[in-house]
Write a protein that holds these residues in place. Structure first.
Motif, short mmCIF file in Angstrom:
data_model
loop_
_atom_site.label_atom_id
_atom_site.label_comp_id
_atom_site.label_asym_id
_atom_site.label_seq_id
_atom_site.Cartn_x
_atom_site.Cartn_y
_atom_site.Cartn_z
N ALA A 91 5.72 -20.35 -9.34
CA ALA A 91 4.71 -19.29 -9.31
C ALA A 91 4.96 -18.27 -10.42
N THR A 92 3.86 -17.73 -10.94
CA THR A 92 3.91 -16.59 -11.85
C THR A 92 3.54 -15.39 -11.00
N VAL A 93 4.49 -14.46 -10.84
CA VAL A 93 4.35 -13.38 -9.86
C VAL A 93 4.34 -12.03 -10.58
N THR A 94 3.35 -11.21 -10.23
CA THR A 94 3.32 -9.84 -10.76
C THR A 94 3.78 -8.91 -9.65
N ALA A 99 10.29 2.12 -7.97
CA ALA A 99 10.96 3.29 -8.54
C ALA A 99 10.43 3.66 -9.91
N LYS A 100 10.16 2.62 -10.74
CA LYS A 100 9.69 2.87 -12.11
C LYS A 100 8.18 2.97 -12.19
N ASP A 101 7.49 2.64 -11.08
CA ASP A 101 6.04 2.58 -11.05
C ASP A 101 5.51 1.75 -12.22
N ALA A 102 6.11 0.58 -12.41
CA ALA A 102 5.71 -0.30 -13.51
C ALA A 102 5.54 -1.72 -12.99
N SER A 103 4.48 -2.38 -13.45
CA SER A 103 4.25 -3.77 -13.07
C SER A 103 4.96 -4.70 -14.06
N ILE A 104 5.56 -5.76 -13.53
CA ILE A 104 6.23 -6.76 -14.36
C ILE A 104 5.80 -8.13 -13.83
N THR A 105 5.60 -9.07 -14.75
CA THR A 105 5.25 -10.42 -14.34
C THR A 105 6.41 -11.35 -14.63
N VAL A 149 16.76 -2.40 -5.52
CA VAL A 149 15.50 -2.22 -6.25
C VAL A 149 14.38 -2.75 -5.37
N GLU A 150 13.35 -1.94 -5.21
CA GLU A 150 12.23 -2.32 -4.36
C GLU A 150 11.06 -2.79 -5.22
N PHE A 151 10.53 -3.97 -4.87
CA PHE A 151 9.38 -4.52 -5.57
C PHE A 151 8.26 -4.77 -4.57
N GLU A 152 7.05 -4.47 -4.99
CA GLU A 152 5.89 -4.79 -4.17
C GLU A 152 5.16 -5.93 -4.87
N ILE A 153 4.82 -6.98 -4.13
CA ILE A 153 4.15 -8.13 -4.74
C ILE A 153 2.67 -7.81 -4.90
N GLU A 154 2.24 -7.76 -6.16
CA GLU A 154 0.83 -7.43 -6.44
C GLU A 154 -0.03 -8.68 -6.43
N SER A 155 0.43 -9.74 -7.08
CA SER A 155 -0.35 -10.98 -7.13
C SER A 155 0.54 -12.12 -7.59
#
Length: 160
Positions: A91-94, A99-105, A149-155
């Motif tokens: 999967a390609t996950v964004t 904490a950084k309020d930044a999206s990463i894929t 580090v907390e990540f929220e899965i966007e897509s």
């Protein structure tokens, strides 16, 4: 005992095969020539060219064996054919780094194709493990050297 199969993407397999091909057809042959030329220079004990070529040959042969082993136990996963409502290998996950309020894929790939510069993470890495099995909107917490580090899965999507 049979070695466990390792999932790999088609792109990852192609890249490893290209490296193997280059080592076998080009570098191995060039080293054979270097070694025979160095032999003709006489006394091998004090022949720096010969020792250097033999050393490089050992490195090349080691890498060839390593690549052949990886490819022998790799199983290509055709990522674009995956239909899953949960994150799985390939999967390609964004994600949103909260904490950084930044999206990463990131792309979840096999161990031998992971590359942090290309945001390709291994399915066995802490983040890879945390993401597998999750869905859009889920939150994952990854233990990092500097703290959680907390990540929220966007897509996420399945593309080759």
């Amino acid at each position: 005992m049979a070695m466990a199969e390792l999932p790999i993407t088609l792109a990852g397999k192609t890249k490893l095969e290209a490296e193997l091909n280059q080592l076998v057809k080009v570098e191995r042959e060039e080293l054979k020539v270097s070694i025979s030329e160095a032999r003709e220079l006489g006394d091998l004990k004090e022949n720096a060219e010969y020792h250097s070529a033999k050393e490089k040959q050992a490195i090349v042969e080691g890498r060839i064996a390593q690549l052949q082993g990886i490819l022998a136990r790799s199983r290509v996963v055709e990522v674009s054919k995956i239909k899953s409502t949960k994150i799985v290998f390939g999967a390609t996950v964004t994600v949103l780094d909260v904490a950084k309020d930044a999206s990463i894929t990131y792309r979840i790939v096999g161990e031998d194709e992971s590359d942090s510069r290309e945001n390709k993470i291994s399915f066995t890495s802490p983040l890879g493990k945390a993401l597998i099995g999750k869905e859009e909107g889920d939150t994952v917490i990854v233990k990092a050297p500097k703290g959680d580090v907390e990540f929220e899965i966007e897509s996420f999507e399945f593309i080759d």
